[in-house]
Design an enzyme around this catalytic site. Structure first.
Site, PDB file in Angstrom:
ATOM      1  N   SER A 142      34.793  35.234  39.855  1.00 36.69           N
ATOM      2  CA  SER A 142      34.032  36.008  38.861  1.00 36.69           C
ATOM      3  C   SER A 142      33.593  35.085  37.742  1.00 36.69           C
ATOM      4  O   SER A 142      34.204  34.035  37.519  1.00 36.69           O
ATOM      5  CB  SER A 142      34.931  37.107  38.276  1.00 36.69           C
ATOM      6  OG  SER A 142      34.323  37.727  37.170  1.00 36.69           O
ATOM      7  N   TYR A 155      42.807  40.650  34.573  1.00 32.97           N
ATOM      8  CA  TYR A 155      41.730  40.367  35.537  1.00 32.97           C
ATOM      9  C   TYR A 155      41.186  38.950  35.304  1.00 32.97           C
ATOM     10  O   TYR A 155      41.039  38.170  36.257  1.00 32.97           O
ATOM     11  CB  TYR A 155      40.622  41.412  35.390  1.00 32.97           C
ATOM     12  CG  TYR A 155      39.466  41.226  36.349  1.00 32.97           C
ATOM     13  CD1 TYR A 155      39.595  41.570  37.693  1.00 32.97           C
ATOM     14  CD2 TYR A 155      38.235  40.708  35.924  1.00 32.97           C
ATOM     15  CE1 TYR A 155      38.544  41.405  38.586  1.00 32.97           C
ATOM     16  CE2 TYR A 155      37.179  40.538  36.805  1.00 32.97           C
ATOM     17  CZ  TYR A 155      37.336  40.891  38.138  1.00 32.97           C
ATOM     18  OH  TYR A 155      36.292  40.721  39.022  1.00 32.97           O
TER      19      TYR A 155
HETATM   20  P1  NDP Z   1      34.575  47.182  45.360  1.00 29.82           P
HETATM   21  O1  NDP Z   1      35.581  48.001  44.600  1.00 29.82           O
HETATM   22  O2  NDP Z   1      33.302  47.804  45.734  1.00 29.82           O
HETATM   23  O3  NDP Z   1      35.286  46.564  46.660  1.00 29.82           O
HETATM   24  C1  NDP Z   1      36.600  46.083  46.587  1.00 29.82           C
HETATM   25  C2  NDP Z   1      37.086  45.848  48.000  1.00 29.82           C
HETATM   26  O4  NDP Z   1      38.416  45.330  47.954  1.00 29.82           O
HETATM   27  C3  NDP Z   1      37.121  47.111  48.819  1.00 29.82           C
HETATM   28  O5  NDP Z   1      36.636  46.841  50.108  1.00 29.82           O
HETATM   29  C4  NDP Z   1      38.598  47.449  48.882  1.00 29.82           C
HETATM   30  O6  NDP Z   1      38.882  48.139  50.091  1.00 29.82           O
HETATM   31  C5  NDP Z   1      39.199  46.060  48.881  1.00 29.82           C
HETATM   32  N1  NDP Z   1      40.600  46.054  48.483  1.00 29.82           N
HETATM   33  C6  NDP Z   1      41.113  46.379  47.285  1.00 29.82           C
HETATM   34  N2  NDP Z   1      42.438  46.283  47.323  1.00 29.82           N
HETATM   35  C7  NDP Z   1      42.765  45.862  48.565  1.00 29.82           C
HETATM   36  C8  NDP Z   1      43.991  45.577  49.213  1.00 29.82           C
HETATM   37  N3  NDP Z   1      45.172  45.688  48.584  1.00 29.82           N
HETATM   38  N4  NDP Z   1      43.954  45.171  50.498  1.00 29.82           N
HETATM   39  C9  NDP Z   1      42.796  45.068  51.165  1.00 29.82           C
HETATM   40  N5  NDP Z   1      41.597  45.317  50.597  1.00 29.82           N
HETATM   41  C10 NDP Z   1      41.602  45.714  49.316  1.00 29.82           C
HETATM   42  O7  NDP Z   1      34.347  45.924  44.442  1.00 29.82           O
HETATM   43  P2  NDP Z   1      33.426  44.609  44.585  1.00 29.82           P
HETATM   44  O8  NDP Z   1      32.722  44.563  45.839  1.00 29.82           O
HETATM   45  O9  NDP Z   1      32.707  44.488  43.326  1.00 29.82           O
HETATM   46  O10 NDP Z   1      34.581  43.517  44.564  1.00 29.82           O
HETATM   47  C11 NDP Z   1      34.630  42.444  45.478  1.00 29.82           C
HETATM   48  C12 NDP Z   1      35.090  41.208  44.748  1.00 29.82           C
HETATM   49  O11 NDP Z   1      34.085  40.827  43.823  1.00 29.82           O
HETATM   50  C13 NDP Z   1      36.376  41.417  43.927  1.00 29.82           C
HETATM   51  O12 NDP Z   1      37.230  40.312  44.112  1.00 29.82           O
HETATM   52  C14 NDP Z   1      35.867  41.452  42.495  1.00 29.82           C
HETATM   53  O13 NDP Z   1      36.821  41.016  41.578  1.00 29.82           O
HETATM   54  C15 NDP Z   1      34.686  40.504  42.589  1.00 29.82           C
HETATM   55  N6  NDP Z   1      33.702  40.641  41.514  1.00 29.82           N
HETATM   56  C16 NDP Z   1      33.017  41.817  41.344  1.00 29.82           C
HETATM   57  C17 NDP Z   1      32.133  41.958  40.294  1.00 29.82           C
HETATM   58  C18 NDP Z   1      31.420  43.247  40.013  1.00 29.82           C
HETATM   59  O14 NDP Z   1      30.858  43.401  38.913  1.00 29.82           O
HETATM   60  N7  NDP Z   1      31.367  44.173  40.953  1.00 29.82           N
HETATM   61  C19 NDP Z   1      31.882  40.848  39.358  1.00 29.82           C
HETATM   62  C20 NDP Z   1      32.627  39.653  39.663  1.00 29.82           C
HETATM   63  C21 NDP Z   1      33.501  39.567  40.698  1.00 29.82           C
HETATM   64  P3  NDP Z   1      39.920  49.320  50.273  1.00 29.82           P
HETATM   65  O15 NDP Z   1      39.985  50.094  49.003  1.00 29.82           O
HETATM   66  O16 NDP Z   1      39.347  50.070  51.429  1.00 29.82           O
HETATM   67  O17 NDP Z   1      41.197  48.631  50.601  1.00 29.82           O
END
Ligand code: NDP
Length: 257
Positions: A142, A155
């Site tokens: 991030s 975070y």
């Molecule tokens: P989403 O919430 O849309 O997706 C998060 C994903 O992580 C989901 O597929 C969720 O699946 C999965 N996940 C969460 N916890 C677990 C777990 N314990 N085991 C397996 N899978 C898990 O968020 P984003 O797509 O935005 O996030 C993706 C990455 O991008 C993250 O690392 C986030 O920190 C990073 N990011 C996002 C930004 C933003 O503004 N959106 C900015 C900068 C970085 P499920 O719940 O089905 O397990």
């Protein structure tokens, strides 16, 4: 033919947002994609989308905080998708608001377990196979890894740790032919903030305000981040390792004012 054809790619967080967009991108490029997350229904929908487009994908329901689940992901992928691993994309992650004064130890531990320990253990378990194929890792970090923002303390720390994990692993593995990079998005339109506790009204206001905090005047789309992940995983990025790759509409270049 696409160079990703038949490459075996593991993508965590593939049920939503950036991981989902990356899964669709790699699937479209001909890779055999292993989609990892906890929500089986959502993963199945992404598998259907990829298959409808002629691609190959498999859903593996797993929690990246669980040691046995991570080990199972790697063994199932190796056994069923072609005997090895070419690319690991660690996109699973969560966000939780909190300051130094009010972040609970439970929240702290939970963030570190998903955002740092998850990618670490996946890399460790996948590494023998990545070495075999001179593969690579892309960690979804991030802009918060390189800039401090108040109110999301744990975070920010978790992403800074992931950043250093990327760099250290890149140096340790360079001699073995494995590249490791980070992508560092600014605010991207996904479920992250809502899952982290923002209600719809607050989220709408946050997106509006984000137009002013991102010099390019808008938030990002997950597909834009997926393009960068795909590039870093490809041979076009063969001389890039240990890098921090901001994709943030310029946010990382700003100073508070
Ligand atoms: P989403 O919430 O849309 O997706 C998060 C994903 O992580 C989901 O597929 C969720 O699946 C999965 N996940 C969460 N916890 C677990 C777990 N314990 N085991 C397996 N899978 C898990 O968020 P984003 O797509 O935005 O996030 C993706 C990455 O991008 C993250 O690392 C986030 O920190 C990073 N990011 C996002 C930004 C933003 O503004 N959106 C900015 C900068 C970085 P499920 O719940 O089905 O397990």
């Amino acid at each position: 033919m696409s160079e990703m054809k038949n490459k075996v790619v593991i993508i965590t967080g593939a049920s939503s947002g950036i991981g989902r967009a990356a899964a669709i991108k790699f699937g479209g490029g001909g890779a055999r994609v292993a989609l990892v997350a906890r929500s089986g229904d959502k993963l199945a929908e992404v598998v259907r989308l990829i298959e409808a487009d002629g691609g190959e994908a498999a859903a593996i329901v797993a929690d990246v905080t669980l040691k046995a689940d991570v080990e199972r992901v790697v063994s199932v992928v190796v056994e069923t998708l072609g005997g090895g691993i070419d690319v690991l994309v660690n996109a699973a992650g969560i966000l939780k608001a909190g300051t130094v004064e009010d972040t609970s130890l439970t929240d702290w531990d939970h963030l570190m377990k998903i955002n740092v320990r998850g990618p670490f253990y996946l890399m460790q378990c996948a590494m023998p196979y990545l070495i075999e194929r001179e593969g690579n890792v892309v960690n979804v970090s991030s802009v918060n890894a390189v800039r401090a923002f108040p109110g999301v303390l744990a975070y920010c720390v978790s992403k800074a740790a992931l950043e250093q994990l990327t760099r250290c692993t890149a140096l340790e593995m360079a001699g073995k032919g494995v590249r490791v990079n980070s992508v560092n998005p600014g605010v991207t339109a996904t479920q992250l903030h809502r899952s982290g506790g923002m209600d719809e009204e607050t989220y709408a206001a946050f997106l509006e305000h984000s137009k002013t905090t991102h010099p390019l005047g808008r938030v990002g789309q997950p597909e834009e981040v997926a393009e960068l992940i795909y590039f870093l995983a490809s041979s076009k990025a063969a001389w890039i390792t240990g890098g921090t790759h901001l994709i943030d509409g310029g946010r990382g270049q700003t100073c508070a004012r």
